[in-house]
Motif scaffolding. Sequence first.
Motif, PDB file in Angstrom:
ATOM      1  N   LEU A  80       9.680  -8.136   4.335  1.00 40.21           N
ATOM      2  CA  LEU A  80       8.483  -7.574   4.984  1.00 40.21           C
ATOM      3  C   LEU A  80       7.763  -8.601   5.845  1.00 40.21           C
ATOM      4  CD1 LEU A  80       7.187  -5.466   1.985  1.00 40.21           C
ATOM      5  CD2 LEU A  80       7.869  -4.556   4.213  1.00 40.21           C
ATOM      6  N   GLU A  81       8.489  -9.582   6.318  1.00 34.27           N
ATOM      7  CA  GLU A  81       7.876 -10.618   7.153  1.00 34.27           C
ATOM      8  C   GLU A  81       7.243  -9.984   8.400  1.00 34.27           C
ATOM      9  OE1 GLU A  81       9.075 -14.766   9.474  1.00 34.27           O
ATOM     10  OE2 GLU A  81      10.594 -13.633   8.368  1.00 34.27           O
ATOM     11  N   GLY A  82       6.003 -10.366   8.671  1.00 33.06           N
ATOM     12  CA  GLY A  82       5.284  -9.831   9.821  1.00 33.06           C
ATOM     13  C   GLY A  82       4.357  -8.686   9.477  1.00 33.06           C
ATOM     14  N   VAL A  83       4.517  -8.116   8.281  1.00 36.41           N
ATOM     15  CA  VAL A  83       3.630  -7.056   7.804  1.00 36.41           C
ATOM     16  C   VAL A  83       2.561  -7.683   6.908  1.00 36.41           C
ATOM     17  CG1 VAL A  83       3.466  -4.947   6.425  1.00 36.41           C
ATOM     18  CG2 VAL A  83       5.470  -5.327   7.880  1.00 36.41           C
ATOM     19  N   THR A  84       1.287  -7.377   7.160  1.00 33.22           N
ATOM     20  CA  THR A  84       0.212  -7.864   6.303  1.00 33.22           C
ATOM     21  C   THR A  84       0.250  -7.123   4.975  1.00 33.22           C
ATOM     22  OG1 THR A  84      -1.176  -8.354   8.223  1.00 33.22           O
ATOM     23  CG2 THR A  84      -2.276  -8.185   6.091  1.00 33.22           C
ATOM     24  N   LEU A  85       0.306  -7.869   3.871  1.00 33.21           N
ATOM     25  CA  LEU A  85       0.432  -7.259   2.550  1.00 33.21           C
ATOM     26  C   LEU A  85      -0.887  -7.359   1.789  1.00 33.21           C
ATOM     27  CD1 LEU A  85       3.926  -8.644   1.429  1.00 33.21           C
ATOM     28  CD2 LEU A  85       3.404  -6.430   2.480  1.00 33.21           C
ATOM     29  N   VAL A  86      -1.340  -6.222   1.278  1.00 28.28           N
ATOM     30  CA  VAL A  86      -2.486  -6.177   0.374  1.00 28.28           C
ATOM     31  C   VAL A  86      -1.978  -5.488  -0.891  1.00 28.28           C
ATOM     32  CG1 VAL A  86      -4.841  -5.414   0.004  1.00 28.28           C
ATOM     33  CG2 VAL A  86      -4.092  -6.022   2.317  1.00 28.28           C
ATOM     34  N   THR A  87      -1.780  -6.270  -1.956  1.00 21.95           N
ATOM     35  CA  THR A  87      -1.046  -5.748  -3.103  1.00 21.95           C
ATOM     36  C   THR A  87      -1.784  -5.961  -4.419  1.00 21.95           C
ATOM     37  OG1 THR A  87       0.151  -7.826  -3.473  1.00 21.95           O
ATOM     38  CG2 THR A  87       1.129  -6.247  -1.928  1.00 21.95           C
ATOM     39  N   GLY A  88      -1.378  -5.174  -5.394  1.00 30.01           N
ATOM     40  CA  GLY A  88      -1.753  -5.352  -6.781  1.00 30.01           C
ATOM     41  C   GLY A  88      -0.491  -5.373  -7.610  1.00 30.01           C
ATOM     42  N   SER A  89      -0.623  -5.586  -8.904  1.00 22.03           N
ATOM     43  CA  SER A  89       0.539  -5.641  -9.775  1.00 22.03           C
ATOM     44  C   SER A  89       0.893  -4.249 -10.276  1.00 22.03           C
ATOM     45  CB  SER A  89       0.251  -6.554 -10.976  1.00 22.03           C
ATOM     46  OG  SER A  89       1.314  -6.506 -11.898  1.00 22.03           O
ATOM     47  N   PRO A 116      10.392   7.574 -13.317  1.00 24.70           N
ATOM     48  CA  PRO A 116       8.939   7.692 -13.142  1.00 24.70           C
ATOM     49  C   PRO A 116       8.188   6.737 -14.071  1.00 24.70           C
ATOM     50  CG  PRO A 116       9.966   9.853 -13.271  1.00 24.70           C
ATOM     51  CD  PRO A 116      11.023   8.868 -13.624  1.00 24.70           C
ATOM     52  N   THR A 117       7.086   6.190 -13.567  1.00 20.95           N
ATOM     53  CA  THR A 117       6.281   5.248 -14.341  1.00 20.95           C
ATOM     54  C   THR A 117       4.795   5.577 -14.178  1.00 20.95           C
ATOM     55  OG1 THR A 117       6.117   3.702 -12.480  1.00 20.95           O
ATOM     56  CG2 THR A 117       7.968   3.388 -14.016  1.00 20.95           C
ATOM     57  N   VAL A 118       3.982   4.928 -14.980  1.00 16.77           N
ATOM     58  CA  VAL A 118       2.527   5.004 -14.815  1.00 16.77           C
ATOM     59  C   VAL A 118       2.077   3.646 -14.283  1.00 16.77           C
ATOM     60  CG1 VAL A 118       0.309   5.339 -15.931  1.00 16.77           C
ATOM     61  CG2 VAL A 118       2.315   6.635 -16.718  1.00 16.77           C
ATOM     62  N   PRO A 119       1.727   3.556 -12.998  1.00 17.15           N
ATOM     63  CA  PRO A 119       1.415   2.255 -12.416  1.00 17.15           C
ATOM     64  C   PRO A 119       0.060   1.732 -12.847  1.00 17.15           C
ATOM     65  CG  PRO A 119       1.036   3.989 -10.809  1.00 17.15           C
ATOM     66  CD  PRO A 119       1.632   4.647 -12.027  1.00 17.15           C
ATOM     67  N   SER A 120      -0.150   0.446 -12.606  1.00 14.76           N
ATOM     68  CA  SER A 120      -1.444  -0.175 -12.884  1.00 14.76           C
ATOM     69  C   SER A 120      -2.486   0.331 -11.890  1.00 14.76           C
ATOM     70  CB  SER A 120      -1.315  -1.695 -12.777  1.00 14.76           C
ATOM     71  OG  SER A 120      -0.332  -2.180 -13.666  1.00 14.76           O
ATOM     72  N   PRO A 121      -3.776   0.229 -12.226  1.00 13.91           N
ATOM     73  CA  PRO A 121      -4.827   0.653 -11.288  1.00 13.91           C
ATOM     74  C   PRO A 121      -4.825  -0.188 -10.015  1.00 13.91           C
ATOM     75  CG  PRO A 121      -5.690   0.383 -13.520  1.00 13.91           C
ATOM     76  CD  PRO A 121      -4.304  -0.205 -13.530  1.00 13.91           C
ATOM     77  N   VAL A 122      -5.297   0.406  -8.929  1.00 12.76           N
ATOM     78  CA  VAL A 122      -5.385  -0.318  -7.663  1.00 12.76           C
ATOM     79  C   VAL A 122      -6.512  -1.334  -7.737  1.00 12.76           C
ATOM     80  CG1 VAL A 122      -4.497   1.648  -6.377  1.00 12.76           C
ATOM     81  CG2 VAL A 122      -6.963   1.349  -6.623  1.00 12.76           C
ATOM     82  N   THR A 123      -6.462  -2.344  -6.870  1.00 10.20           N
ATOM     83  CA  THR A 123      -7.468  -3.399  -6.859  1.00 10.20           C
ATOM     84  C   THR A 123      -8.565  -3.085  -5.848  1.00 10.20           C
ATOM     85  OG1 THR A 123      -6.362  -4.682  -5.135  1.00 10.20           O
ATOM     86  CG2 THR A 123      -5.641  -5.046  -7.415  1.00 10.20           C
ATOM     87  N   GLU A 124      -9.681  -3.811  -5.955  1.00 14.50           N
ATOM     88  CA  GLU A 124     -10.768  -3.649  -5.000  1.00 14.50           C
ATOM     89  C   GLU A 124     -10.336  -4.069  -3.604  1.00 14.50           C
ATOM     90  OE1 GLU A 124     -13.701  -2.258  -5.150  1.00 14.50           O
ATOM     91  OE2 GLU A 124     -13.272  -1.630  -7.214  1.00 14.50           O
ATOM     92  N   GLU A 125      -9.466  -5.067  -3.519  1.00 12.68           N
ATOM     93  CA  GLU A 125      -8.961  -5.509  -2.216  1.00 12.68           C
ATOM     94  C   GLU A 125      -8.151  -4.398  -1.547  1.00 12.68           C
ATOM     95  OE1 GLU A 125      -6.483  -9.270  -0.224  1.00 12.68           O
ATOM     96  OE2 GLU A 125      -6.312  -8.844  -2.378  1.00 12.68           O
ATOM     97  N   MET A 126      -7.366  -3.684  -2.325  1.00 12.32           N
ATOM     98  CA  MET A 126      -6.595  -2.565  -1.791  1.00 12.32           C
ATOM     99  C   MET A 126      -7.519  -1.465  -1.288  1.00 12.32           C
ATOM    100  SD  MET A 126      -3.652  -2.471  -4.776  1.00 12.32           S
ATOM    101  CE  MET A 126      -2.811  -1.002  -4.175  1.00 12.32           C
ATOM    102  N   LEU A 127      -8.549  -1.157  -2.046  1.00 10.48           N
ATOM    103  CA  LEU A 127      -9.506  -0.126  -1.635  1.00 10.48           C
ATOM    104  C   LEU A 127     -10.257  -0.536  -0.377  1.00 10.48           C
ATOM    105  CD1 LEU A 127     -10.948   0.834  -5.137  1.00 10.48           C
ATOM    106  CD2 LEU A 127      -9.286   2.123  -3.774  1.00 10.48           C
ATOM    107  N   ALA A 128     -10.584  -1.815  -0.256  1.00  6.23           N
ATOM    108  CA  ALA A 128     -11.292  -2.304   0.929  1.00  6.23           C
ATOM    109  C   ALA A 128     -10.412  -2.165   2.171  1.00  6.23           C
ATOM    110  CB  ALA A 128     -11.703  -3.757   0.724  1.00  6.23           C
TER     111      ALA A 128
END
Length: 455
Positions: A80-89, A116-128
Amino acid sequence: MNTTVEVVVVGDVLLDIDTVGTARRLSPDGPVPVIDVLKETPRPGGAGLTALLLKESGIATTLVTLVSDDEYSDQLTQTLEGVTLVTGSSGHPTPVKKRLLAEGHVVTRMDHNCSPTVPSPVTEEMLAAVRGAGAILVSDYGRGLTSDPNLRAALREVATKIPVVWDPHPNGAVPVEGVTAVTPNLTELRAAVGQDVGEHRGLSHAAAALLDQWPARSVIVTLGAKGAAMFDRDALPQYVPAVASPSSDACGAGDRFAGALTAQLATGSPLSIAVDTAVQEAGTFLACGGVAALGEETGTELPFDDLDARIAEVRKREGTIVATGGCFDLLHAGHARTLQAARRLGDMLIVCLNSDRSVSRLKGPERPIVAQEDRVELLESLECVDAVIVFDEDTPEAVLQQLRPDLWVKGGDYDMDSLPEAELMRSWGGEAVTVPYHPARSTTRLVQALNTVNS
C-alpha cells in the motif's frame, strides 16, 4: 484525473497473493495439470485494492481500516505504498486469499483466516479521518468493520455534507442513511433483496426494492461486461454500456468502478456523468491488464485500441483486412449497405475517413455538414466497422500505404479510371474491388432536399 481530489476509503483489508505459471503437462500421478510457477505477486485486497487503484490513477487517497500484527500484515502494508493509512488493530490474523493462475485463467483459490470475525472497535483517529473527508468510499468486504456503531454514526453525519459511495457485500452491513449511491453487483443485489435478478424489467424491480430497503439516494448495479445500470429515486433507469475488453480476469474491476465513481462525485460531477466515466475507467483498467498490470507503465494506448496489434492478430489468423474510405458526411442507407457489404468480404473493416479540412477542399467551404469527431463516432457505432482512421490529405493513398490492406472496397459507381488506389493496392499484392451501388442515395441529394425544405 485531477490530483487535488482526495478520497477516504473505509473498509476491510485483505492480502491477495497471485501465483502465476504455465500448464503444459499432466502429472504422472493423475490427470491433473502441473503448474510451472513463474512468479508470485502480493497485492492488497478488499478496501486495500480499492485504495491502491485510486492512488494509481492519481488520486490522493487515505485508507481507514483495521489491520493485524503478523507477518502477512507487514507484507500488506508494503503493498500500500503511497496510500495514507489510518488504522486500528483488528485483533485477528490477516485474511489472505491466494489464487493460482495458469495461461491467464484462475485455476483455484485458497482462503486463509477469512471466516467471519468480530473486529475491535475503531479508534478516534479513524473517526477523525472520516469526519475530515472530502468524499468517502465505503468498501465493505463483510469482515465487520462497517457494523461498528461509532463508525456508522460518523458516516451518517458526513453523508449529509459530502458524497458517500457504499460498495456493499452480501455479509456486510446495511448502508447508513443518506449515502449518495450504493454499488452492488448482480449477486449482491440478489442477496440484498432475496429474489432472482434478471435483466431490464427484473433488474429495475430489484433495484426499486433495494431503494425501499436501504436509505440510499440511488442504486448503481454493476453488470460486468455489460457495464452498469443507474436507478435514481426521481429519474428513469439509465444503462451505461461497458467498453469491450479482451481480459478474462475481471478481478478489481468493481473496485476500480467504485473508486472512479467516488472521485468523479468529489469533483462535483453529476451522478450520470460520474457513472459513465467510472464504467469507461473500469473498462480501461481491464484492457490495460487489470490487477496483473498494477505498478507497470502501461501508457495511454489500450491494447485493444492499438490498430497495428489488431491488424497483426488478424493476419496471424490468416484473415483478410478490408479497407474503404470517403467523407461519410450525413451518413445514409447507401453508406450503411456499402459498409456492411465490405465487412462481409473479410475479417476486419477499417474506414479511412476524410478530415474536415480534406472534405472542405474536395466539396467546398460549406462542407462538411457533420464534424469529423461526430462522423468518427457514428461510423464506430456501426457493428460492421472495426476501426476508423482520419486522414488529412486529398486521397487515402498515404494511409493505405501504411495499412496495406488486402482489399480496398468502393461502391459500384467507381471504375478503374476513377479509382487511382487500384494501382497502389496491386503494389503489395492487394486488390481494389467494388460492391453493389445503390442509386438515389447520396449526401448531395440529402443536402439538396434540406435546402429545398429550408428555402
